[in-house]
Design an enzyme around this catalytic site. Sequence first.
Site, mmCIF file in Angstrom:
data_model
loop_
_atom_site.group_PDB
_atom_site.id
_atom_site.type_symbol
_atom_site.label_atom_id
_atom_site.label_comp_id
_atom_site.label_asym_id
_atom_site.label_seq_id
_atom_site.Cartn_x
_atom_site.Cartn_y
_atom_site.Cartn_z
ATOM 1 N N GLU A 93 0.645 -1.184 0.153
ATOM 2 C CA GLU A 93 -0.052 0.084 0.032
ATOM 3 C C GLU A 93 0.686 1.319 -0.109
ATOM 4 O O GLU A 93 1.698 1.358 0.630
ATOM 5 C CB GLU A 93 -1.064 0.068 1.130
ATOM 6 C CG GLU A 93 -2.087 -1.182 1.201
ATOM 7 C CD GLU A 93 -2.757 -1.201 -0.058
ATOM 8 O OE1 GLU A 93 -2.951 -0.209 -0.750
ATOM 9 O OE2 GLU A 93 -3.667 -2.237 -0.165
ATOM 10 N N ARG A 150 -18.192 -0.408 5.368
ATOM 11 C CA ARG A 150 -19.333 -1.073 4.449
ATOM 12 C C ARG A 150 -19.850 -2.156 5.566
ATOM 13 O O ARG A 150 -21.093 -2.480 5.303
ATOM 14 C CB ARG A 150 -18.551 -1.649 3.341
ATOM 15 C CG ARG A 150 -19.584 -2.243 2.330
ATOM 16 C CD ARG A 150 -18.907 -2.936 1.178
ATOM 17 N NE ARG A 150 -17.683 -3.742 1.469
ATOM 18 C CZ ARG A 150 -18.062 -5.271 1.753
ATOM 19 N NH1 ARG A 150 -19.024 -5.637 1.648
ATOM 20 N NH2 ARG A 150 -16.881 -5.858 2.005
#
Length: 213
Positions: free
Chosen positions: A79, A89
């Site tokens: 990342e 979510r």
Amino acid sequence: MILLTGFEPFGGESTNPSWAAARAAAALLRSEGLEAEAVELPCVFGEALRLLEAALERYHPEVVVSAGQAGGRSRISLERVAINCDDARIPDNAGNAPVDQPVVTGGPAAYFSTLPVKAALAALLAAGIPAEVSQAAGTYVCNHLFYGLMHALRLRPGVRGGFVHVPFEPKQLPPGSTDPSLPLEQLTEALAVVVRSTLATTADLTISAGATH
């Protein structure tokens, strides 16, 4: 001192390969003569950061590699950037589901990894491990931890850190599944490669590893 972290299982899973790989990678690095410790973190907003900061105070590492599970990805994802946004979510393991909340109130919009992601990418590919530089760590607890880690390291000059997403382990998949996975041995070696690359690299490579979307 090298600090590796992984997460407890979440989302109904019984295992989390990020923790299994972090623990095994720490043992592997110790067998190579390096000081290394692994810490399992809860998949809980806020609490994961508190335990990470406690580990930083306890071990005083020079390199921190945090790992998390990214089911559905087929490669080790190095990342590049953490964003100051929690947008869940699904609820975390404590039932928290923040939406459009900052990780750190008043913090910058983003932090870049201080691991040599391009050098690590080259080393992973040379070792035959599928890998990529990822431009997005999501907005769940993984990004939350990544951002919080980099925010904490701004006060620790010389300490390098970042985040790596790993795919599922094969044993997590139901029979007949076509979802991608990598064996634990490869996940373990991948985290060790990231650490070795970081220790051996002062200036990152300049190679293409971007994305068009």
